[in-house]
Scaffold this motif. Structure first.
Motif, PDB file in Angstrom:
ATOM      1  N   ASN A  88     -50.669  -5.722 -50.708  1.00  0.00           N
ATOM      2  CA  ASN A  88     -51.806  -5.017 -51.267  1.00  0.00           C
ATOM      3  C   ASN A  88     -52.517  -4.233 -50.167  1.00  0.00           C
ATOM      4  OD1 ASN A  88     -53.237  -6.946 -49.797  1.00  0.00           O
ATOM      5  ND2 ASN A  88     -53.525  -8.274 -51.587  1.00  0.00           N
ATOM      6  N   ALA A  89     -53.589  -3.538 -50.568  1.00  0.00           N
ATOM      7  CA  ALA A  89     -54.321  -2.698 -49.626  1.00  0.00           C
ATOM      8  C   ALA A  89     -54.927  -3.517 -48.495  1.00  0.00           C
ATOM      9  CB  ALA A  89     -55.410  -1.927 -50.365  1.00  0.00           C
ATOM     10  N   GLN A  90     -55.291  -4.757 -48.782  1.00  0.00           N
ATOM     11  CA  GLN A  90     -55.919  -5.596 -47.764  1.00  0.00           C
ATOM     12  C   GLN A  90     -55.006  -5.788 -46.552  1.00  0.00           C
ATOM     13  OE1 GLN A  90     -57.234  -9.362 -49.275  1.00  0.00           O
ATOM     14  NE2 GLN A  90     -58.127 -10.005 -47.322  1.00  0.00           N
ATOM     15  N   ARG A  91     -53.702  -5.977 -46.795  1.00  0.00           N
ATOM     16  CA  ARG A  91     -52.756  -6.156 -45.693  1.00  0.00           C
ATOM     17  C   ARG A  91     -52.626  -4.881 -44.863  1.00  0.00           C
ATOM     18  NH1 ARG A  91     -47.688  -8.385 -44.419  1.00  0.00           N
ATOM     19  NH2 ARG A  91     -47.166  -7.553 -42.359  1.00  0.00           N
ATOM     20  N   ILE A  92     -52.562  -3.731 -45.533  1.00  0.00           N
ATOM     21  CA  ILE A  92     -52.447  -2.463 -44.818  1.00  0.00           C
ATOM     22  C   ILE A  92     -53.691  -2.232 -43.959  1.00  0.00           C
ATOM     23  CG2 ILE A  92     -52.212   0.035 -45.060  1.00  0.00           C
ATOM     24  CD1 ILE A  92     -50.757  -0.478 -47.709  1.00  0.00           C
ATOM     25  N   VAL A  93     -54.865  -2.476 -44.539  1.00  0.00           N
ATOM     26  CA  VAL A  93     -56.123  -2.290 -43.807  1.00  0.00           C
ATOM     27  C   VAL A  93     -56.153  -3.217 -42.591  1.00  0.00           C
ATOM     28  CG1 VAL A  93     -58.619  -2.610 -43.911  1.00  0.00           C
ATOM     29  CG2 VAL A  93     -57.432  -1.476 -45.795  1.00  0.00           C
ATOM     30  N   ALA A  94     -55.752  -4.478 -42.768  1.00  0.00           N
ATOM     31  CA  ALA A  94     -55.760  -5.438 -41.656  1.00  0.00           C
ATOM     32  C   ALA A  94     -54.835  -4.991 -40.533  1.00  0.00           C
ATOM     33  CB  ALA A  94     -55.367  -6.819 -42.164  1.00  0.00           C
ATOM     34  N   ASP A  95     -53.640  -4.514 -40.894  1.00  0.00           N
ATOM     35  CA  ASP A  95     -52.691  -4.052 -39.885  1.00  0.00           C
ATOM     36  C   ASP A  95     -53.257  -2.879 -39.096  1.00  0.00           C
ATOM     37  OD1 ASP A  95     -50.907  -5.966 -40.660  1.00  0.00           O
ATOM     38  OD2 ASP A  95     -49.497  -4.602 -41.646  1.00  0.00           O
ATOM     39  N   MET A  96     -53.844  -1.920 -39.801  1.00  0.00           N
ATOM     40  CA  MET A  96     -54.349  -0.731 -39.119  1.00  0.00           C
ATOM     41  C   MET A  96     -55.595  -1.041 -38.297  1.00  0.00           C
ATOM     42  SD  MET A  96     -53.570   2.587 -41.431  1.00  0.00           S
ATOM     43  CE  MET A  96     -51.864   3.112 -41.581  1.00  0.00           C
ATOM     44  N   ARG A  97     -56.454  -1.921 -38.790  1.00  0.00           N
ATOM     45  CA  ARG A  97     -57.624  -2.317 -38.004  1.00  0.00           C
ATOM     46  C   ARG A  97     -57.186  -2.961 -36.700  1.00  0.00           C
ATOM     47  NH1 ARG A  97     -62.205  -5.558 -41.154  1.00  0.00           N
ATOM     48  NH2 ARG A  97     -63.141  -5.290 -39.082  1.00  0.00           N
ATOM     49  N   ALA A  98     -56.169  -3.822 -36.786  1.00  0.00           N
ATOM     50  CA  ALA A  98     -55.671  -4.479 -35.577  1.00  0.00           C
ATOM     51  C   ALA A  98     -55.067  -3.467 -34.615  1.00  0.00           C
ATOM     52  CB  ALA A  98     -54.641  -5.539 -35.953  1.00  0.00           C
ATOM     53  N   GLY A  99     -54.329  -2.484 -35.147  1.00  0.00           N
ATOM     54  CA  GLY A  99     -53.723  -1.468 -34.301  1.00  0.00           C
ATOM     55  C   GLY A  99     -54.753  -0.594 -33.611  1.00  0.00           C
ATOM     56  N   ILE A 100     -55.821  -0.259 -34.324  1.00  0.00           N
ATOM     57  CA  ILE A 100     -56.886   0.559 -33.737  1.00  0.00           C
ATOM     58  C   ILE A 100     -57.634  -0.236 -32.679  1.00  0.00           C
ATOM     59  CG2 ILE A 100     -59.093   1.685 -34.221  1.00  0.00           C
ATOM     60  CD1 ILE A 100     -57.919   2.427 -36.993  1.00  0.00           C
ATOM     61  N   ALA A 101     -57.971  -1.488 -32.979  1.00  0.00           N
ATOM     62  CA  ALA A 101     -58.712  -2.328 -32.034  1.00  0.00           C
ATOM     63  C   ALA A 101     -57.931  -2.535 -30.745  1.00  0.00           C
ATOM     64  CB  ALA A 101     -59.039  -3.672 -32.673  1.00  0.00           C
ATOM     65  N   ALA A 102     -56.606  -2.634 -30.860  1.00  0.00           N
ATOM     66  CA  ALA A 102     -55.764  -2.870 -29.684  1.00  0.00           C
ATOM     67  C   ALA A 102     -55.410  -1.581 -28.950  1.00  0.00           C
ATOM     68  CB  ALA A 102     -54.478  -3.585 -30.105  1.00  0.00           C
ATOM     69  N   GLY A 103     -55.753  -0.422 -29.524  1.00  0.00           N
ATOM     70  CA  GLY A 103     -55.420   0.849 -28.901  1.00  0.00           C
ATOM     71  C   GLY A 103     -54.015   1.330 -29.202  1.00  0.00           C
ATOM     72  N   GLU A 104     -53.292   0.616 -30.080  1.00  0.00           N
ATOM     73  CA  GLU A 104     -51.935   1.027 -30.426  1.00  0.00           C
ATOM     74  C   GLU A 104     -51.960   2.269 -31.313  1.00  0.00           C
ATOM     75  OE1 GLU A 104     -50.507  -2.461 -32.268  1.00  0.00           O
ATOM     76  OE2 GLU A 104     -50.410  -3.639 -30.406  1.00  0.00           O
ATOM     77  N   LEU A 105     -52.987   2.399 -32.143  1.00  0.00           N
ATOM     78  CA  LEU A 105     -53.219   3.611 -32.926  1.00  0.00           C
ATOM     79  C   LEU A 105     -54.333   4.359 -32.211  1.00  0.00           C
ATOM     80  CD1 LEU A 105     -53.070   2.163 -36.566  1.00  0.00           C
ATOM     81  CD2 LEU A 105     -51.294   3.426 -35.338  1.00  0.00           C
ATOM     82  N   ALA A 106     -53.977   5.372 -31.449  1.00  0.00           N
ATOM     83  CA  ALA A 106     -54.918   6.015 -30.543  1.00  0.00           C
ATOM     84  C   ALA A 106     -55.950   6.863 -31.276  1.00  0.00           C
ATOM     85  CB  ALA A 106     -54.153   6.884 -29.551  1.00  0.00           C
TER      86      ALA A 106
END
Length: 251
Positions: A2-20
């Motif tokens: 669901n959308a919650q999983r996608i949001v969690a993945d992207m939030r983690a990527g942004i916080a870690a700097g993986e999604l610049a």
């Protein structure tokens, strides 16, 4: 899925700097294929990320990352009687340089809404806007408001422009090492009251941080008063919600 999983993945990527910061994210169609969900679910995920101030969607340009890696919005280190060790902002992890820039200094009259801070409506005040960056990414917007008479204070022996009236682009005027700014300028500080809320950002803050207007963020209002209870100055600090607010009190 669901959308919650996608949001969690992207939030983690942004916080870690993986999604610049500033990087373009997949289209709704591509995101749906990547996660094996409907385009409606993928679109809903981007809507949530945008509402959190983490992404920005622009017609014709798609969706881009609007936040940098997570960091600490450190309000200061208070260790009487020496407050000179305060760090206004610090990265959560190593490898990111913290910088600060004053980009607007102006004189204006206090509006009626500032009476709650202790300013008299119509009084002459000075407003200073600063932007702080970590690793080149804007992470904190700070506004300092002072009565003009307070801003015009000069340290003893200083004949140049008062430090709080220094224009944009002027070299920073700092007190001698080990001396608090308040003591250097002769300010009589008694206490500071902090108000911390989570709410939509002011337009000036969202613009400076490169986020969509109305994005949610932390808003920290510090009101510093004299022993007589008069307002000496006010700072309004805005930071994206995925950062942390920290404060050290020693002694």
């Amino acid at each position: 899925m669901n959308a919650q999983r996608i949001v969690a993945d992207m939030r983690a990527g942004i916080a870690a700097g993986e999604l610049a910061y500033g990087s373009r994210l997949p289209s709704v169609r591509d995101l749906a294929e990547q996660y094996g969900v409907s385009q409606q679910t993928a679109s809903a995920s981007y809507a949530v990320l945008s509402a959190l101030g983490l992404t920005r969607t622009t017609a014709g340009s798609g969706t881009t990352v609007a936040a940098g890696p997570s960091a600490d919005a450190h309000l200061g280190t208070y260790a009487p009687p020496d407050l000179t060790a305060a760090e206004a902002w610090r990265p959560t992890g190593p490898g990111h340089e913290a910088t600060e820039e004053t980009y607007l200094v102006r004189q204006l009259v206090a509006p009626a809404t500032w009476t709650e801070w202790g300013f008299t409506e119509g009084a002459d005040v000075v407003e200073r806007h600063r932007i702080r960056r970590v690793g080149g990414v804007p992470v904190q917007h700070k506004v300092t408001v002072l009565p003009y008479a307070v801003a015009a204070a000069r340290p003893e022996g200083h004949d140049g422009v008062p430090p709080m009236l220094a224009p944009v682009g002027a070299p920073p005027i700092r007190p001698p090492h080990g001396t608090r700014v308040a003591d250097w300028l002769g300010w009589s500080v008694d206490r500071t009251e902090a108000q911390i809320t989570a709410e939509p950002m002011e337009p000036s803050a969202s613009e400076a941080l490169g986020m969509q207007e109305g994005s949610p963020g932390f808003r920290i209002v510090n009101i510093t008063r004299t022993p007589e209870g008069e307002t000496l100055y006010v700072t309004v600090t805005t930071a994206p919600l995925h950062h942390r607010i920290t404060l050290d009190i020693i002694g």
